[in-house]
Each structure stands twice: as structure tokens, then as C-alpha cells.
Design a protein around this motif. Structure first.
Motif, PDB file in Angstrom:
ATOM      1  N   ALA A  68       0.820  -1.206   0.000  1.00 50.57           N
ATOM      2  CA  ALA A  68       0.000   0.000   0.000  1.00 50.57           C
ATOM      3  C   ALA A  68       0.859   1.262   0.000  1.00 50.57           C
ATOM      4  O   ALA A  68       0.443   2.304  -0.507  1.00 50.57           O
ATOM      5  CB  ALA A  68      -0.937   0.000   1.204  1.00 50.57           C
ATOM      6  N   ASP A  69       2.074   1.175   0.558  1.00 52.16           N
ATOM      7  CA  ASP A  69       2.957   2.341   0.626  1.00 52.16           C
ATOM      8  C   ASP A  69       3.766   2.542  -0.657  1.00 52.16           C
ATOM      9  O   ASP A  69       4.603   3.438  -0.731  1.00 52.16           O
ATOM     10  CB  ASP A  69       3.907   2.211   1.821  1.00 52.16           C
ATOM     11  N   GLY A  70       3.532   1.702  -1.679  1.00 51.49           N
ATOM     12  CA  GLY A  70       4.253   1.833  -2.942  1.00 51.49           C
ATOM     13  C   GLY A  70       5.554   1.043  -2.995  1.00 51.49           C
ATOM     14  O   GLY A  70       6.198   0.957  -4.031  1.00 51.49           O
ATOM     15  N   GLU A  71       5.957   0.443  -1.865  1.00 53.83           N
ATOM     16  CA  GLU A  71       7.168  -0.385  -1.826  1.00 53.83           C
ATOM     17  C   GLU A  71       6.963  -1.601  -2.716  1.00 53.83           C
ATOM     18  O   GLU A  71       5.919  -2.233  -2.674  1.00 53.83           O
ATOM     19  CB  GLU A  71       7.445  -0.828  -0.391  1.00 53.83           C
ATOM     20  N   LYS A  72       7.969  -1.911  -3.532  1.00 51.73           N
ATOM     21  CA  LYS A  72       7.862  -3.040  -4.460  1.00 51.73           C
ATOM     22  C   LYS A  72       8.960  -4.058  -4.223  1.00 51.73           C
ATOM     23  O   LYS A  72      10.090  -3.701  -3.907  1.00 51.73           O
ATOM     24  CB  LYS A  72       7.978  -2.563  -5.909  1.00 51.73           C
ATOM     25  N   ILE A  73       8.591  -5.316  -4.409  1.00 54.18           N
ATOM     26  CA  ILE A  73       9.546  -6.415  -4.423  1.00 54.18           C
ATOM     27  C   ILE A  73       9.292  -7.184  -5.706  1.00 54.18           C
ATOM     28  O   ILE A  73       8.141  -7.497  -6.036  1.00 54.18           O
ATOM     29  CB  ILE A  73       9.373  -7.341  -3.204  1.00 54.18           C
ATOM     30  N   THR A  74      10.358  -7.466  -6.439  1.00 54.68           N
ATOM     31  CA  THR A  74      10.244  -8.225  -7.677  1.00 54.68           C
ATOM     32  C   THR A  74      11.009  -9.530  -7.533  1.00 54.68           C
ATOM     33  O   THR A  74      12.174  -9.531  -7.140  1.00 54.68           O
ATOM     34  CB  THR A  74      10.805  -7.417  -8.868  1.00 54.68           C
ATOM     35  N   ILE A  75      10.338 -10.632  -7.844  1.00 55.23           N
ATOM     36  CA  ILE A  75      10.944 -11.957  -7.785  1.00 55.23           C
ATOM     37  C   ILE A  75      10.973 -12.498  -9.208  1.00 55.23           C
ATOM     38  O   ILE A  75       9.960 -12.467  -9.905  1.00 55.23           O
ATOM     39  CB  ILE A  75      10.125 -12.888  -6.867  1.00 55.23           C
TER      40      ILE A  75
END
Length: 182
Positions: A68-75
């Protein structure tokens, strides 16, 4: 961010479920089902709105998780290709690359590589030790149990853990490379 990182590890299950490949319609349905399943699981666990996007293209697959805070994780499942951003000072043993994967966030990246070297167990371990030291890495752990070894190195904010297994005349070297955001 810590919550999102923990939940990203749970989502690895979905990445491997859909990365096996199938017919186009089945692939799209599996991707959508995996996205919905993991989003629901993470939203219940965190109490936050989570968005998941899964993309597959042949042998490679990618999942992006956005909080929700815009933080992204890409796997990513990179197939057998070493990514361009793999640190060139990490010594990779020569051999057949079995798999490559990565997980990136705003804090840095973890890249995994599994290689089946042609050399024997003792030669592989000795070569890794020699080359990592020559490349300026500091050994923080060196554990050898006959046909299993774990070697850990640090350099600045980066770290490498290498496990070497030599069973049944087959050697496997697995790397976990952690790089800090530049």
C-alpha cells in the motif's frame, strides 16, 4: 518493508507453481489464480492492500508485489541466464547452469545461481576459496564436512553464501548473492 519482505518469501510458492509452463489459456488462468491467491493471503496476514503482478515468458517468470505504501519487491525466475547486474567480482565455477533467480526491493537484491560443475568436489571448493580471496572478498565462514561445504564471504555491504554438495559423483554449487542498493 519488513512485513512485505516476509510475505514476498511466501509468494515464491506461487512463482514456482506457474513457472512450469503449459498451454496459453492454462498459463493465463494459472497466473490470475496465483495472483489472487497470494494477494488474498498477504492481505489477510498484513491487513494491508497488496497488489501482485505475475508475468511469464517461456523459461522466465517474474512476480512483482507492491504494498500500500508503494514499496515493491520483484521476484524473478531467470531460467539459466546470469543477469547483467550479477557482481563481476563473484567467482562462478565453470559448469552447466541449472537455475538462476532473483528478488529485488528498494533495499537491494538477492540473486541465486545453481551450477553443476564438471570438476570434483575438492577442486571446486579449492577454486572458489582461491578466486573469492583474489577478488577481494573476506571469508566469514568455511565449513567443510567431506562432501558438503558452506562458504560465506563479505565485501562492503554485499555478501555471498556458497554451498557445494558432492554426492553420487555429481557436484552442485549453489550461490546466494546479496547486494545492497547502490
Amino acid at each position: 518493508m519488513k512485513k512485505l519482505s516476509v510475505f514476498a518469501l511466501v509468494s515464491l510458492l506461487a512463482l514456482f507453481i506457474f513457472s512450469c509452463g503449459s498451454e496459453k489459456a492454462k498459463e493465463e488462468a494459472a497466473e490470475e489464480a496465483a495472483e489472487e491467491f497470494v494477494e488474498g493471503l498477504l492481505e489477510k496476514a498484513s491487513g494491508e492492500n497488496i497488489n501482485i503482478d505475475i508475468n511469464e515468458d517461456g523459461e522466465t517468470a517474474e512476480m512483482t508485489i507492491e504494498g500500500a505504501d508503494g514499496e515493491k519487491i520483484t521476484i524473478k525466475n531467470e531460467g539459466t541466464e546470469i543477469p547483467e547486474n550479477f557482481p563481476d567480482d563473484v567467482y562462478l565455477v565453470k559448469g552447466e547452469i541449472e537455475s538462476v533467480g532473483s528478488m529485488a526491493s528498494g533495499e537491494g537484491e538477492i540473486i541465486t545461481v545453481v551450477i553443476n560443475p564438471k570438476d570434483g568436489f575438492n577442486d571446486v571448493v579449492a577454486k572458489i576459496k582461491k578466486e573469492m580471496k583474489a577478488n577481494g572478498w573476506t571469508s566469514t565462514m568455511n565449513m567443510n564436512m567431506g562432501k558438503d561445504a558452506m562458504l560465506m564471504y563479505t565485501k562492503g555491504e554485499n555478501s555471498v553464501t556458497i554451498t557445494v554438495n558432492g554426492k553420487d559423483d555429481k557436484v552442485e554449487a549453489a550461490y546466494i548473492v546479496t547486494t545492497a542498493k547502490k
